[in-house]
Design a protein around this motif. Structure first.
Motif, PDB file in Angstrom:
ATOM      1  N   HIS A  14       0.875  -1.174   0.000  1.00 37.66           N
ATOM      2  CA  HIS A  14       0.000   0.000   0.000  1.00 37.66           C
ATOM      3  C   HIS A  14       0.914   1.226   0.000  1.00 37.66           C
ATOM      4  O   HIS A  14       1.424   1.628   1.043  1.00 37.66           O
ATOM      5  N   PRO A  15       1.175   1.796  -1.176  1.00 34.12           N
ATOM      6  CA  PRO A  15       2.248   2.780  -1.323  1.00 34.12           C
ATOM      7  C   PRO A  15       1.939   4.175  -0.811  1.00 34.12           C
ATOM      8  O   PRO A  15       2.836   5.026  -0.796  1.00 34.12           O
ATOM      9  N   ASP A 285       7.451   3.307   7.649  1.00 39.26           N
ATOM     10  CA  ASP A 285       6.576   2.293   7.067  1.00 39.26           C
ATOM     11  C   ASP A 285       6.211   1.272   8.142  1.00 39.26           C
ATOM     12  O   ASP A 285       6.856   1.174   9.184  1.00 39.26           O
ATOM     13  N   PHE A 286       5.168   0.464   7.879  1.00 46.29           N
ATOM     14  CA  PHE A 286       4.844  -0.636   8.777  1.00 46.29           C
ATOM     15  C   PHE A 286       4.323  -1.816   7.982  1.00 46.29           C
ATOM     16  O   PHE A 286       3.870  -1.666   6.839  1.00 46.29           O
ATOM     17  N   ALA A 287       4.415  -3.006   8.581  1.00 45.22           N
ATOM     18  CA  ALA A 287       4.076  -4.242   7.872  1.00 45.22           C
ATOM     19  C   ALA A 287       3.419  -5.218   8.831  1.00 45.22           C
ATOM     20  O   ALA A 287       3.580  -5.125  10.051  1.00 45.22           O
ATOM     21  N   LEU A 288       2.665  -6.176   8.257  1.00 44.37           N
ATOM     22  CA  LEU A 288       2.038  -7.249   9.019  1.00 44.37           C
ATOM     23  C   LEU A 288       2.807  -8.537   8.777  1.00 44.37           C
ATOM     24  O   LEU A 288       2.923  -9.005   7.642  1.00 44.37           O
ATOM     25  N   LEU A 289       3.351  -9.129   9.854  1.00 45.99           N
ATOM     26  CA  LEU A 289       4.136 -10.358   9.785  1.00 45.99           C
ATOM     27  C   LEU A 289       3.483 -11.407  10.677  1.00 45.99           C
ATOM     28  O   LEU A 289       3.021 -11.106  11.780  1.00 45.99           O
ATOM     29  N   TRP A 304       2.637  -1.155   4.389  1.00 43.45           N
ATOM     30  CA  TRP A 304       2.059   0.173   4.222  1.00 43.45           C
ATOM     31  C   TRP A 304       3.197   1.178   4.259  1.00 43.45           C
ATOM     32  O   TRP A 304       3.956   1.226   5.245  1.00 43.45           O
ATOM     33  N   SER A 305       3.345   1.976   3.212  1.00 43.13           N
ATOM     34  CA  SER A 305       4.541   2.804   3.091  1.00 43.13           C
ATOM     35  C   SER A 305       4.213   4.237   2.685  1.00 43.13           C
ATOM     36  O   SER A 305       3.110   4.546   2.245  1.00 43.13           O
ATOM     37  N   HIS A 306       5.205   5.114   2.852  1.00 36.97           N
ATOM     38  CA  HIS A 306       5.162   6.520   2.450  1.00 36.97           C
ATOM     39  C   HIS A 306       4.050   7.304   3.150  1.00 36.97           C
ATOM     40  O   HIS A 306       3.547   8.289   2.609  1.00 36.97           O
ATOM     41  N   GLY A 307       3.680   6.853   4.352  1.00 35.01           N
ATOM     42  CA  GLY A 307       2.671   7.584   5.101  1.00 35.01           C
ATOM     43  C   GLY A 307       3.233   8.421   6.225  1.00 35.01           C
ATOM     44  O   GLY A 307       2.657   9.446   6.591  1.00 35.01           O
ATOM     45  N   HIS A 308       4.359   7.975   6.793  1.00 35.37           N
ATOM     46  CA  HIS A 308       4.947   8.650   7.942  1.00 35.37           C
ATOM     47  C   HIS A 308       6.438   8.863   7.735  1.00 35.37           C
ATOM     48  O   HIS A 308       7.076   8.182   6.930  1.00 35.37           O
ATOM     49  N   SER A 339      -7.846  -2.343  -0.827  1.00 35.81           N
ATOM     50  CA  SER A 339      -8.026  -2.304  -2.282  1.00 35.81           C
ATOM     51  C   SER A 339      -9.022  -3.357  -2.759  1.00 35.81           C
ATOM     52  O   SER A 339      -9.624  -3.215  -3.810  1.00 35.81           O
ATOM     53  N   THR A 340      -9.201  -4.450  -1.979  1.00 39.83           N
ATOM     54  CA  THR A 340     -10.151  -5.504  -2.342  1.00 39.83           C
ATOM     55  C   THR A 340     -10.818  -6.008  -1.084  1.00 39.83           C
ATOM     56  O   THR A 340     -10.566  -5.533   0.013  1.00 39.83           O
TER      57      THR A 340
END
Length: 373
Positions: A14-15, A285-289, A304-308, A339-340
């Motif tokens: 999610h850019p 950025d942050f991610a789900l692992l 999820w990136s480029h938000g903070h 997105s879906t």
């Protein structure tokens, strides 16, 4: 050597956020909570305010005064003091726990310890709304857990001062007022929240051997999770038998996207009751692992990136509106839309505690989240 991360079948990136707003001042977003029609964000010093935003437009509509010195935790609860209504509750370094009334721009209930300004780092409310607890920082040799009846807020019902020997960072009620507590002393404890005698109250204790920053119940209250200041993550049985303890900074992704974990943000639960984490990068950025069983690979599901810019402090899933909210040290509050169609995943009880560099915040409520495919 760094461990490899395997992209899951639903891996997506999610850019950019769908929308961005900011705190009125250049403060950190320490915690996020949801109310019908509104989001609430706790801000760091020097403002220490609680900012209210319209859910639909993300327009700033109100400022609540928060706490003197620092607002240390913020959450929404479904019942308080015999009233079944969703309310904001916060704790602070001014020694109080406040229940907020946004109609009057002030608190409706203020719980104190006879006016003593002992800094409180976390709080929670029992499921029936009739008991409020808060944990203090270390005062001399004691760190205390205070219990109130919110209908009689002037003084605590009882105080437990020997459960922990350092800052109390986590408090969460479970079934039948079983209280989960954790501390910088490395201990995770289960106690009877109805018991006046502290020697009789403690049911079982586990020593993780490292400072506990976050902890909570997993869905169904059959397991417990915790995260440490050393960026390790562990799970226990409901009797506090250790199941696993892992360093979350080990696995990394290169090639099909890039991801390197710098810190823990919050925890989640995948289908099948598999634990997962939201991890952050110093770039914002942050991610789900997903946390693997022994011998199984690590999987990455979303980035999820480029938000903070800088550390992401808090996450909140608004299931009703299908929005993920993130708050950071850059004063930004971002919304992220899927997105879906999503796949179910539980977001567990979340304590959003201070990073070591800034002891300002704590916790969020139990919510539901989704993996976005």
């Amino acid at each position: 050597m760094a461990q490899s991360l395997v992209p899951s079948a639903q891996f997506s990136t999610h850019p950019a956020p769908s929308s961005t707003t900011r705190l009125p001042t250049d403060a950190y977003v320490l915690a996020l909570a949801a109310l019908p029609g509104h989001y609430a964000a706790a801000s760091s010093s020097p403002s220490n305010t609680i900012e209210i935003y319209d859910k639909t437009s993300m327009r700033h509509i109100q400022s609540l005064p928060g706490h003197d010195t620092a607002t240390s935790s913020l959450k929404s609860v479904d019942a308080i003091a015999g009233f079944a209504r969703q309310s904001l509750i916060s704790s602070g370094h001014d020694g109080s726990v406040k229940v907020w009334d946004d109609r009057s721009n002030s608190h409706s209930i203020k719980m104190t310890n006879l006016g003593k300004h002992i800094p409180l780092l976390c709080c929670d409310v029992s499921h029936d709304g009739l008991t409020v607890v808060a944990g203090s920082d270390l005062q001399g040799d004691d760190a205390s857990i205070f219990f109130w009846d919110p209908r009689q807020p002037a003084t605590p019902l009882r105080t437990h001062a020997s459960t922990h020997s350092d800052d109390i960072t986590v408090l969460h009620f479970g079934p039948e007022n079983t209280l989960l507590s954790a501390s910088s002393d490395g201990l995770i404890s289960l106690s009877n929240g109805n018991e006046d005698d502290e020697d009789e109250a403690v049911v079982t204790v586990a020593n993780w051997g490292c400072s506990v920053a976050q902890a909570g119940w997993m869905p169904g209250y059959q397991r417990i999770w915790a995260a440490s200041d050393m960026e390790t993550f562990g799970t226990w049985t409901s009797n506090l038998d250790l199941l696993q303890s892992v360093d979350i900074r080990g696995p990394s992704l290169h090639g099909n996207g890039t991801w390197v974990t710098d810190y823990f943000v919050s925890s989640a639960n995948l289908p099948g009751n598999q634990p997962a984490i939201f991890a952050g990068s110093n770039e914002g950025d942050f991610a789900l692992l997903s946390i693997p069983d022994s011998g199984s690979p690590w999987y990455i599901h979303n980035i999820w990136s480029h938000g903070h810019v800088g550390v992401v402090r808090s996450l909140l899933w608004d299931k009703e509106n299908g929005v993920l909210i993130s708050g950071g040290e850059d004063s930004k509050i971002n919304t992220w839309l899927p997105s879906t169609e999503p796949e179910d995943v539980e977001m567990m009880q979340v304590d959003s505690p201070p990073r070591k560099r800034d002891m300002d915040w704590d916790d969020d409520r139990e919510v539901r989240l989704h993996i976005w495919q």
